[in-house]
Design a protein around this motif. Structure first.
Motif, PDB file in Angstrom:
ATOM      1  N   ASN A  13       4.466   3.324   6.754  1.00  7.46           N
ATOM      2  CA  ASN A  13       5.753   3.494   6.070  1.00  7.46           C
ATOM      3  C   ASN A  13       5.569   4.275   4.752  1.00  7.46           C
ATOM      4  OD1 ASN A  13       8.536   2.876   5.183  1.00  7.46           O
ATOM      5  ND2 ASN A  13       7.459   1.587   3.713  1.00  7.46           N
ATOM      6  N   ASN A  14       4.529   3.928   4.014  1.00  2.57           N
ATOM      7  CA  ASN A  14       4.283   4.641   2.754  1.00  2.57           C
ATOM      8  C   ASN A  14       3.990   6.118   3.022  1.00  2.57           C
ATOM      9  OD1 ASN A  14       4.566   2.167   1.523  1.00  2.57           O
ATOM     10  ND2 ASN A  14       2.359   1.824   1.279  1.00  2.57           N
ATOM     11  N   LEU A  15       3.169   6.382   4.032  1.00  3.79           N
ATOM     12  CA  LEU A  15       2.843   7.782   4.344  1.00  3.79           C
ATOM     13  C   LEU A  15       4.106   8.550   4.739  1.00  3.79           C
ATOM     14  CD1 LEU A  15      -0.531   7.461   6.330  1.00  3.79           C
ATOM     15  CD2 LEU A  15      -0.213   8.253   3.984  1.00  3.79           C
ATOM     16  N   LYS A  16       4.974   7.897   5.507  1.00  2.46           N
ATOM     17  CA  LYS A  16       6.226   8.561   5.905  1.00  2.46           C
ATOM     18  C   LYS A  16       7.052   8.934   4.682  1.00  2.46           C
ATOM     19  CE  LYS A  16       6.730   6.265  10.313  1.00  2.46           C
ATOM     20  NZ  LYS A  16       7.242   5.004  10.852  1.00  2.46           N
ATOM     21  N   GLN A  17       7.125   8.007   3.721  1.00  6.93           N
ATOM     22  CA  GLN A  17       7.915   8.299   2.512  1.00  6.93           C
ATOM     23  C   GLN A  17       7.296   9.408   1.676  1.00  6.93           C
ATOM     24  OE1 GLN A  17       9.866   5.292   0.303  1.00  6.93           O
ATOM     25  NE2 GLN A  17       9.140   3.713   1.707  1.00  6.93           N
ATOM     26  N   ILE A  18       5.976   9.413   1.627  1.00  4.28           N
ATOM     27  CA  ILE A  18       5.284  10.467   0.868  1.00  4.28           C
ATOM     28  C   ILE A  18       5.522  11.823   1.545  1.00  4.28           C
ATOM     29  CG2 ILE A  18       2.993  11.324   0.213  1.00  4.28           C
ATOM     30  CD1 ILE A  18       2.215   8.229   0.024  1.00  4.28           C
ATOM     31  N   ILE A  19       5.433  11.823   2.867  1.00  4.66           N
ATOM     32  CA  ILE A  19       5.656  13.075   3.613  1.00  4.66           C
ATOM     33  C   ILE A  19       7.086  13.566   3.400  1.00  4.66           C
ATOM     34  CG2 ILE A  19       5.838  14.069   5.941  1.00  4.66           C
ATOM     35  CD1 ILE A  19       3.455  12.162   6.698  1.00  4.66           C
ATOM     36  N   GLU A  20       8.022  12.627   3.388  1.00  7.16           N
ATOM     37  CA  GLU A  20       9.425  13.002   3.174  1.00  7.16           C
ATOM     38  C   GLU A  20       9.615  13.670   1.809  1.00  7.16           C
ATOM     39  OE1 GLU A  20      13.378  10.430   2.980  1.00  7.16           O
ATOM     40  OE2 GLU A  20      12.056   9.921   4.674  1.00  7.16           O
ATOM     41  N   LYS A  21       8.995  13.080   0.785  1.00  9.03           N
ATOM     42  CA  LYS A  21       9.074  13.660  -0.565  1.00  9.03           C
ATOM     43  C   LYS A  21       8.422  15.035  -0.615  1.00  9.03           C
ATOM     44  CE  LYS A  21      10.486  10.469  -3.672  1.00  9.03           C
ATOM     45  NZ  LYS A  21      11.515  10.808  -4.616  1.00  9.03           N
ATOM     46  N   ALA A  22       7.267  15.135   0.040  1.00 14.76           N
ATOM     47  CA  ALA A  22       6.495  16.391  -0.018  1.00 14.76           C
ATOM     48  C   ALA A  22       7.048  17.426   0.946  1.00 14.76           C
ATOM     49  CB  ALA A  22       5.031  16.111   0.307  1.00 14.76           C
ATOM     50  N   GLU A  23       7.889  16.985   1.857  1.00 11.80           N
ATOM     51  CA  GLU A  23       8.575  17.797   2.867  1.00 11.80           C
ATOM     52  C   GLU A  23       7.728  18.172   4.071  1.00 11.80           C
ATOM     53  OE1 GLU A  23      10.542  21.036   0.901  1.00 11.80           O
ATOM     54  OE2 GLU A  23      12.179  19.731   0.240  1.00 11.80           O
ATOM     55  N   ASN A  24       6.401  17.987   3.970  1.00 12.06           N
ATOM     56  CA  ASN A  24       5.557  18.384   5.096  1.00 12.06           C
ATOM     57  C   ASN A  24       4.183  17.732   4.956  1.00 12.06           C
ATOM     58  OD1 ASN A  24       3.829  19.970   6.869  1.00 12.06           O
ATOM     59  ND2 ASN A  24       5.508  21.451   6.914  1.00 12.06           N
ATOM     60  N   PRO A  25       3.633  17.179   6.046  1.00  8.77           N
ATOM     61  CA  PRO A  25       2.313  16.532   5.920  1.00  8.77           C
ATOM     62  C   PRO A  25       1.218  17.492   5.458  1.00  8.77           C
ATOM     63  CG  PRO A  25       2.973  16.680   8.236  1.00  8.77           C
ATOM     64  CD  PRO A  25       4.162  17.073   7.418  1.00  8.77           C
ATOM     65  N   SER A  26       1.400  18.778   5.721  1.00  6.29           N
ATOM     66  CA  SER A  26       0.361  19.742   5.331  1.00  6.29           C
ATOM     67  C   SER A  26       0.343  19.968   3.821  1.00  6.29           C
ATOM     68  CB  SER A  26       0.586  21.070   6.052  1.00  6.29           C
ATOM     69  OG  SER A  26       1.777  21.654   5.566  1.00  6.29           O
ATOM     70  N   LYS A  27       1.300  19.357   3.109  1.00  6.82           N
ATOM     71  CA  LYS A  27       1.315  19.506   1.646  1.00  6.82           C
ATOM     72  C   LYS A  27       0.621  18.340   0.943  1.00  6.82           C
ATOM     73  CE  LYS A  27       4.890  22.649   0.857  1.00  6.82           C
ATOM     74  NZ  LYS A  27       5.867  23.051  -0.139  1.00  6.82           N
ATOM     75  N   ILE A  28       0.064  17.429   1.725  1.00  6.74           N
ATOM     76  CA  ILE A  28      -0.479  16.222   1.103  1.00  6.74           C
ATOM     77  C   ILE A  28      -2.004  16.216   1.124  1.00  6.74           C
ATOM     78  CG2 ILE A  28      -0.595  13.711   1.310  1.00  6.74           C
ATOM     79  CD1 ILE A  28       2.290  14.034   2.520  1.00  6.74           C
ATOM     80  N   ILE A  29      -2.559  15.896  -0.038  1.00 10.71           N
ATOM     81  CA  ILE A  29      -3.985  15.585  -0.134  1.00 10.71           C
ATOM     82  C   ILE A  29      -4.050  14.079  -0.387  1.00 10.71           C
ATOM     83  CG2 ILE A  29      -6.125  15.963  -1.405  1.00 10.71           C
ATOM     84  CD1 ILE A  29      -5.015  18.669  -2.351  1.00 10.71           C
ATOM     85  N   CYS A  30      -4.524  13.317   0.576  1.00  9.48           N
ATOM     86  CA  CYS A  30      -4.670  11.874   0.370  1.00  9.48           C
ATOM     87  C   CYS A  30      -5.897  11.645  -0.505  1.00  9.48           C
ATOM     88  CB  CYS A  30      -4.870  11.154   1.705  1.00  9.48           C
ATOM     89  SG  CYS A  30      -3.343  10.877   2.592  1.00  9.48           S
ATOM     90  N   VAL A  31      -5.705  11.004  -1.632  1.00  7.16           N
ATOM     91  CA  VAL A  31      -6.850  10.717  -2.500  1.00  7.16           C
ATOM     92  C   VAL A  31      -7.494   9.414  -2.021  1.00  7.16           C
ATOM     93  CG1 VAL A  31      -7.645  10.368  -4.857  1.00  7.16           C
ATOM     94  CG2 VAL A  31      -5.786  11.968  -4.406  1.00  7.16           C
ATOM     95  N   PHE A  32      -8.708   9.556  -1.520  1.00  7.36           N
ATOM     96  CA  PHE A  32      -9.445   8.446  -0.918  1.00  7.36           C
ATOM     97  C   PHE A  32     -10.665   8.080  -1.749  1.00  7.36           C
ATOM     98  CE2 PHE A  32      -8.807   7.136   3.713  1.00  7.36           C
ATOM     99  CZ  PHE A  32      -7.438   7.214   3.630  1.00  7.36           C
ATOM    100  N   LYS A  33     -10.676   8.507  -3.015  1.00  8.63           N
ATOM    101  CA  LYS A  33     -11.881   8.266  -3.818  1.00  8.63           C
ATOM    102  C   LYS A  33     -12.125   6.772  -3.996  1.00  8.63           C
ATOM    103  CE  LYS A  33      -9.451   8.545  -8.197  1.00  8.63           C
ATOM    104  NZ  LYS A  33      -8.674   9.517  -8.968  1.00  8.63           N
ATOM    105  N   ASP A  34     -13.385   6.455  -4.231  1.00  8.06           N
ATOM    106  CA  ASP A  34     -13.786   5.070  -4.493  1.00  8.06           C
ATOM    107  C   ASP A  34     -13.293   4.127  -3.397  1.00  8.06           C
ATOM    108  OD1 ASP A  34     -15.194   5.278  -7.200  1.00  8.06           O
ATOM    109  OD2 ASP A  34     -13.341   6.396  -7.482  1.00  8.06           O
TER     110      ASP A  34
END
Ligand SMILES: *Cc1c(COP(=O)(O)O)cnc(C)c1O
Length: 329
Positions: A13-34
């Motif tokens: 659900n969170n990823l869907k909302q982030i994608i909606e804000k960013a307009e496209n999954p290809s615009k997202i860099i998931c920060v997975f540090k630490d």
């Protein structure tokens, strides 16, 4: 055995909302540090991929190798150049004077210092930096910056945005293929105008923090080691900081400060998810409280512990020891 439960539906659900804000999954860099902010990088990595996200940022090469199979693009944020860089990864260039220490042909994103003043080059020096990068034979794929106060959106946010805008213009004069990114979670969820020509580096929002519509995905559980009756006047734990004022059945659970819990010193009311207080100090590998059965939820909202310890949710989460088993529920 203690366990971290990760709610897959909430993460999706969170990823869907982030994608909606960013307009496209290809615009997202998931920060997975630490270790994905203590959540568990390896167990979560297949999920963004399912949503078409193919870019991730990590701290170092060790973290990059751990999730390499899931992402096409991996940006390493805190690498010390050694001439042995992996041509498949992308490295943040934080210090221009180290440009010759990278292996020729290494892919980099140049950090621009727009006001955070941790690392990167100033906008005024960007053309010189391009020259040095070319000369060292590195492959410049992007430029980026980081905001010092995106969570407040104060004047400095707008000054930094303006500086990054200048950097983009100078970069576009020389290159036509560069990737740009500056926004973190707070910027994406709070800024009025979202840039159309940038990717977004999203950390904490993935895990449910920073906007009311997001769902917290992590709950931390401890398991009972033993139980006993405490008579009125008897204490539990180091320093006898808690004493029973009436007869009470207590239990000891298998999580302590070695597992990444902050060391509670027995003062003030530190509550578990069921609102029962921890009784006495937290030990290295255990804590005690009223007997609440075999399994107890320590927290499912890191903000409550963050407030108590006068810190932020990030720190409560990221300290969770990587050896605690993680499961998707
Ligand atoms: C950690 C980090 C982020 C993510 O920030 P959030 O507030 O968790 O979204 C973005 N960019 C850089 C450079 C970071 O170090």
């Amino acid at each position: 055995m203690s366990v971290i439960k990760l709610n897959q539906k909430s993460y999706e659900n969170n990823l869907k909302q982030i994608i909606e804000k960013a307009e496209n999954p290809s615009k997202i860099i998931c920060v997975f540090k630490d270790n994905a902010y203590g959540h568990g990088a390896k167990i979560l990595a297949p999920i963004p991929k399912k949503f078409g996200i193919n870019f991730v940022a990590v701290k170092n090469e060790k973290e990059a190798y751990e999730i390499q199979e899931f992402f096409k693009n991996i940006l390493i944020l805190s690498h010390k150049p050694n001439g042995n860089e992996n041509p498949q990864f992308i490295y943040a260039l934080n210090e221009i004077s180290k440009v010759k220490e990278y292996k020729t042909g290494t892919k980099i994103h140049l950090k621009i210092d727009t006001g955070m003043h941790r690392n990167g080059v100033f906008v005024e020096n960007i053309e010189d930096a391009f020259f040095k990068i070319d000369k060292a034979g590195l492959i410049l794929e992007g430029i980026f910056t980081h905001f010092s106060s995106a969570d407040e959106l104060d004047g400095s946010f707008f000054i930094q945005k303006q500086k990054f805008h200048q950097a983009k213009i100078l970069a576009q004069k020389k290159y036509d293929h560069l990737i740009f990114h500056s926004f973190n979670s707070a910027a994406l969820f709070r800024a009025q105008d979202i840039p159309k020509d940038e990717l977004f580096r999203i950390g904490i929002a993935q895990f449910g923090y920073g906007d009311e519509k997001l769902e917290k995905i992590l709950s931390l559980y401890a398991h009972k080691l033993s139980e006993r009756i405490l008579e009125s006047g008897q204490s539990v734990g180091y320093g006898r900081s808690f004493s029973a004022y009436e007869k009470i059945k207590i239990a000891t659970y298998d999580l302590g400060y070695a597992d990444g819990l902050f060391r509670y010193n027995g003062k003030g009311d530190l509550a578990l998810a069921n609102h029962k207080n921890i009784l006495g100090k937290i030990s290295m590998d255990s804590f005690s409280c009223e007997d609440c059965g075999e399994e107890i939820c320590v927290f499912n909202d890191a903000n409550l512990w963050a407030d108590f310890f006068n810190t932020i949710s990030y720190e409560i989460l990221v300290k969770l020891h990587p050896d605690i088993p993680r499961i998707l529920v």
